[in-house]
Design an enzyme around this catalytic site. Structure first.
Site, PDB file in Angstrom:
ATOM      1  N   ARG A   1     -46.305   9.453 -43.892  1.00 11.90           N
ATOM      2  CA  ARG A   1     -46.670  10.025 -42.382  1.00 11.90           C
ATOM      3  C   ARG A   1     -48.289   9.957 -41.900  1.00 11.90           C
ATOM      4  O   ARG A   1     -48.614   9.746 -40.871  1.00 11.90           O
ATOM      5  CB  ARG A   1     -45.934  11.113 -41.951  1.00 11.90           C
ATOM      6  CG  ARG A   1     -44.518  11.055 -41.945  1.00 11.90           C
ATOM      7  CD  ARG A   1     -43.908  12.575 -41.763  1.00 11.90           C
ATOM      8  NE  ARG A   1     -44.058  13.265 -42.689  1.00 11.90           N
ATOM      9  CZ  ARG A   1     -43.075  13.508 -43.647  1.00 11.90           C
ATOM     10  NH1 ARG A   1     -42.211  12.604 -43.856  1.00 11.90           N
ATOM     11  NH2 ARG A   1     -43.282  14.422 -44.741  1.00 11.90           N
TER      12      ARG A   1
ATOM     13  N   GLU B   1     -45.201  21.496 -51.424  1.00 18.68           N
ATOM     14  CA  GLU B   1     -44.367  22.630 -50.895  1.00 18.68           C
ATOM     15  C   GLU B   1     -42.988  22.502 -51.651  1.00 18.68           C
ATOM     16  O   GLU B   1     -42.240  23.374 -51.899  1.00 18.68           O
ATOM     17  CB  GLU B   1     -44.349  22.599 -49.419  1.00 18.68           C
ATOM     18  CG  GLU B   1     -43.762  24.251 -49.092  1.00 18.68           C
ATOM     19  CD  GLU B   1     -43.311  24.096 -47.548  1.00 18.68           C
ATOM     20  OE1 GLU B   1     -43.565  23.066 -46.925  1.00 18.68           O
ATOM     21  OE2 GLU B   1     -43.089  25.086 -46.931  1.00 18.68           O
TER      22      GLU B   1
HETATM   23  P1  AMP Z   1     -48.825  20.020 -49.108  1.00 17.69           P
HETATM   24  O1  AMP Z   1     -49.288  19.080 -50.171  1.00 17.69           O
HETATM   25  O2  AMP Z   1     -48.058  21.426 -49.755  1.00 17.69           O
HETATM   26  O3  AMP Z   1     -49.908  20.562 -48.279  1.00 17.69           O
HETATM   27  O4  AMP Z   1     -47.827  19.259 -48.273  1.00 17.69           O
HETATM   28  C1  AMP Z   1     -48.279  18.427 -47.259  1.00 17.69           C
HETATM   29  C2  AMP Z   1     -47.666  17.132 -47.427  1.00 17.69           C
HETATM   30  O5  AMP Z   1     -46.134  17.207 -47.576  1.00 17.69           O
HETATM   31  C3  AMP Z   1     -47.589  16.388 -46.157  1.00 17.69           C
HETATM   32  O6  AMP Z   1     -47.843  14.906 -46.534  1.00 17.69           O
HETATM   33  C4  AMP Z   1     -46.387  16.700 -45.408  1.00 17.69           C
HETATM   34  O7  AMP Z   1     -46.061  15.538 -44.652  1.00 17.69           O
HETATM   35  C5  AMP Z   1     -45.351  16.985 -46.263  1.00 17.69           C
HETATM   36  N1  AMP Z   1     -44.897  18.464 -46.160  1.00 17.69           N
HETATM   37  C6  AMP Z   1     -45.070  19.415 -46.704  1.00 17.69           C
HETATM   38  N2  AMP Z   1     -44.243  20.405 -46.098  1.00 17.69           N
HETATM   39  C7  AMP Z   1     -43.858  19.957 -44.951  1.00 17.69           C
HETATM   40  C8  AMP Z   1     -42.873  20.577 -43.902  1.00 17.69           C
HETATM   41  N3  AMP Z   1     -42.628  21.872 -43.858  1.00 17.69           N
HETATM   42  N4  AMP Z   1     -42.561  19.782 -42.999  1.00 17.69           N
HETATM   43  C9  AMP Z   1     -43.146  18.570 -42.836  1.00 17.69           C
HETATM   44  N5  AMP Z   1     -43.847  17.867 -43.780  1.00 17.69           N
HETATM   45  C10 AMP Z   1     -44.042  18.587 -45.007  1.00 17.69           C
END
Ligand code: AMP
Length: 178
Positions: free
Chosen positions: A65, A102
């Site tokens: 994305r 996450e």
């Molecule tokens: P993080 O590495 O935990 O900061 O997660 C960020 C990545 O995971 C990004 O590429 C987001 O597109 C995806 N992502 C993580 N959590 C979500 C969420 N709650 N909603 C949408 N995309 C998420």
């Protein structure tokens, strides 16, 4: 002429999907924002305004994305576009970094010839959650000893404190904070 859009309109247009892709995650689905032409161009313009005139030479997007706005930003900033991708996608030699996000585990790759020390980099992803993906991306970009790194997201889940993981030395901007 298109409708006048505000950041609140963007926030309202992002769909929340509970328990996707797993229980407990509130997934922020940006497709409902991007399908609206006025919101799509507003988001691109707002992100562009934050980085215009900063001498950015490369925009690095995180698969998948992150590629959407990163490629538009590269075009508008007259910079190059660099993809950071999941395993098995980049064809030439890469640097890689594994991390937890996450939901689940991931590894990111960048081509070994993607950047050089004269570059000023804008790193972009759609959303900052725990900061694991962006931290891994920063670690990959740091292998090139670039002049400066800016980081941009459309959305930030502030309660996950990803900003703290990324550290204050990185210049982070987000359009929408949850
Ligand atoms: P993080 O590495 O935990 O900061 O997660 C960020 C990545 O995971 C990004 O590429 C987001 O597109 C995806 N992502 C993580 N959590 C979500 C969420 N709650 N909603 C949408 N995309 C998420």
């Amino acid at each position: 002429m298109g409708t006048i859009i505000t950041v609140k309109d963007v926030e309202n247009s992002i769909r929340n999907i509970p328990d996707f892709p797993q229980k407990g995650i509130q997934f922020k689905d940006i497709t409902t924002a991007l399908k609206n032409p006025d919101i799509f161009s507003f988001v691109a313009d707002e992100l562009f305004k934050q980085y215009e005139g900063k001498g950015i030479t490369k925009v690095v997007g995180i698969e998948s994305r992150g590629f959407i706005m990163a490629s538009i930003l590269a075009y508008k900033l007259k910079a190059g576009f660099i993809p950071i991708r999941k395993p098995g996608k980049l064809p030439a030699p890469t640097f890689s970094k594994s991390y937890s996000l996450e939901y689940g585990l991931n590894t990111l790759h960048i081509h070994q010839d993607a950047l050089d020390k004269d570059d000023v980099v804008l790193l972009h992803d759609d959303l900052l959650a725990t900061g694991g993906s962006a931290s891994a991306a920063v670690e990959l970009i740091n292998k090139f000893d670039v002049r400066n790194i800016y980081i941009s997201f459309i959305c930030e889940l502030t309660f996950l404190k990803g900003r703290e993981i990324l550290g204050t030395e990185n210049n982070i901007q987000t359009l929408i904070k949850y």
